[in-house]
Motif scaffolding. Structure first.
Motif, mmCIF file in Angstrom:
data_model
loop_
_atom_site.group_PDB
_atom_site.id
_atom_site.type_symbol
_atom_site.label_atom_id
_atom_site.label_comp_id
_atom_site.label_asym_id
_atom_site.label_seq_id
_atom_site.Cartn_x
_atom_site.Cartn_y
_atom_site.Cartn_z
ATOM 1 N N LYS A 162 -24.280 20.799 -22.466
ATOM 2 C CA LYS A 162 -24.895 20.405 -21.072
ATOM 3 C C LYS A 162 -25.413 19.033 -21.190
ATOM 4 N N LYS A 201 -22.045 27.154 -22.494
ATOM 5 C CA LYS A 201 -23.360 27.772 -22.317
ATOM 6 C C LYS A 201 -24.576 27.197 -23.351
ATOM 7 N N ASN A 229 -27.663 17.982 -10.447
ATOM 8 C CA ASN A 229 -27.194 19.438 -10.160
ATOM 9 C C ASN A 229 -25.930 19.407 -9.157
ATOM 10 N N ASN A 230 -26.104 18.491 -8.389
ATOM 11 C CA ASN A 230 -24.733 18.349 -7.350
ATOM 12 C C ASN A 230 -23.493 17.853 -8.122
ATOM 13 N N LYS A 236 -22.468 20.646 -9.999
ATOM 14 C CA LYS A 236 -21.951 21.620 -9.286
ATOM 15 C C LYS A 236 -22.831 22.994 -9.622
ATOM 16 N N TYR A 237 -23.909 22.949 -10.115
ATOM 17 C CA TYR A 237 -24.635 24.234 -10.386
ATOM 18 C C TYR A 237 -26.091 23.682 -10.616
ATOM 19 N N LYS A 238 -27.142 24.360 -10.464
ATOM 20 C CA LYS A 238 -28.493 24.013 -10.585
ATOM 21 C C LYS A 238 -28.993 24.106 -12.039
ATOM 22 N N LEU A 239 -28.698 23.089 -12.939
ATOM 23 C CA LEU A 239 -28.736 23.187 -14.333
ATOM 24 C C LEU A 239 -30.115 22.543 -14.560
#
Length: 303
Positions: free
Chosen positions: A32, A27, A87-88, A91-94
């Motif tokens: 990230k 998180k 994002n792809n 695997k998630y819209k970061l």
């Protein structure tokens, strides 16, 4: 010796602790950003990765430092593609948005879009078509590269750059007065030419101050077009710092000290005497110490 009144019998195993720790770690913005850096080259390609580096991530915004303003401007029009690719890959819209910067370590200037319709740059470029001869010229220049991956990346960049130029012309951008680089309607020179002109003005100001140290802005602006009070003060400060770097005070009657005071206080020769030199040299010492302290405080704030 004091004895513990209770015993903790609820020991957690490593298998129980690790999932919770990893969940907390993933998180964090630092984690990230690490993921983005790890996959960066595979996301954008080797050529772009050499000129653009993820610098920071906060609240869904990724800050990318580039090697030059040209790269920053070109990548600006690939922003939505890069967001989708990141994002792809994760695997998630970061990523919600990207800010491109350039300069020393790619961190000191944010590139403005400078297009009136800023809502969907991707759509604007998609609707901008190149002529067959324009595409042929791009393919011809890329065909000289032996590395196929590099040639493909360069072709994509050159096509985007050509489309950008078309969009700029539609938005009334014009050729720089000194070169063929496109610049906004309300500006006469491009950024590079403006920098050259500014450096040229600084050189002229320094030359005047070296021959006439007491010259003030009101006099200097009569000889140098586009000169500002800030530029004169900056040039004066720079010369004062250079003169004081190896200064050795042996006598207040020394011509070097007198010249320094004339430059520092913009005093004409008739106002220079032993008392004035001594007072202003002592004042200069405090000013230099104060300026150095300000620099140190600024560095601490940045760190």
């Amino acid at each position: 010796m004091l004895k513990r009144k209770w015993k903790n019998t609820n020991f957690a195993t490593v298998g129980e602790i690790m999932p919770r720790a990893l969940k907390h770690l993933t998180k964090s913005p630092e984690y990230k950003l690490y993921l983005i850096k790890f996959y960066w080259e595979s996301i954008v390609g080797k050529e772009i990765a050499e000129h653009a580096i993820p610098k920071n991530f906060a609240f869904g915004v990724l800050y990318i430092g580039t090697s030059s303003s040209v790269w920053a401007n070109n990548l600006l029009y690939m922003k939505f593609d890069i967001i989708d690719k990141i994002n792809n890959a994760l695997k998630y819209k970061l990523i919600k948005d990207i800010h491109f910067t350039y300069g020393k370590k790619g961190s000191n200037k944010i590139i403005p879009t400078r297009i009136k319709d800023k809502r969907d740059i991707k759509r604007i470029l998609a609707n901008t078509e190149l002529l067959p001869q324009e595409i042929s010229a791009i393919e011809s220049s890329c065909g000289k590269l032996e590395d196929k991956d590099l040639a493909a990346s360069m072709k994509k960049i050159l096509i985007i750059n050509e489309k950008i130029n078309k969009v700029k012309k539609k938005n009334k951008w014009h050729n720089c007065k000194n070169c063929n680089t496109l610049c906004p309607e309300d500006e006469i020179y491009c950024d590079i030419c403006k920098r050259k002109l500014k450096n040229g003005r600084y050189a002229q100001i320094r030359k005047i101050l070296l021959t006439k140290p007491w010259a003030r802005y009101g006099e200097i602006k009569e000889y140098i077009e586009g000169c500002s009070a800030e530029m004169v003060n900056a040039a004066r400060t720079d010369l004062v710092q250079r003169m004081t770097a190896n200064l050795q005070i042996t006598s207040y009657d020394d011509i070097q000290l007198q010249t320094l005071v004339m430059l520092y206080r913009a005093l004409p020769p008739e106002q220079i005497n032993r008392k004035t030199v001594k007072e202003n040299i002592n004042r200069l010492k405090y000013d230099l110490i104060y300026n150095e302290m300000k620099k140190l405080m600024k560095k601490e704030e940045e760190n």
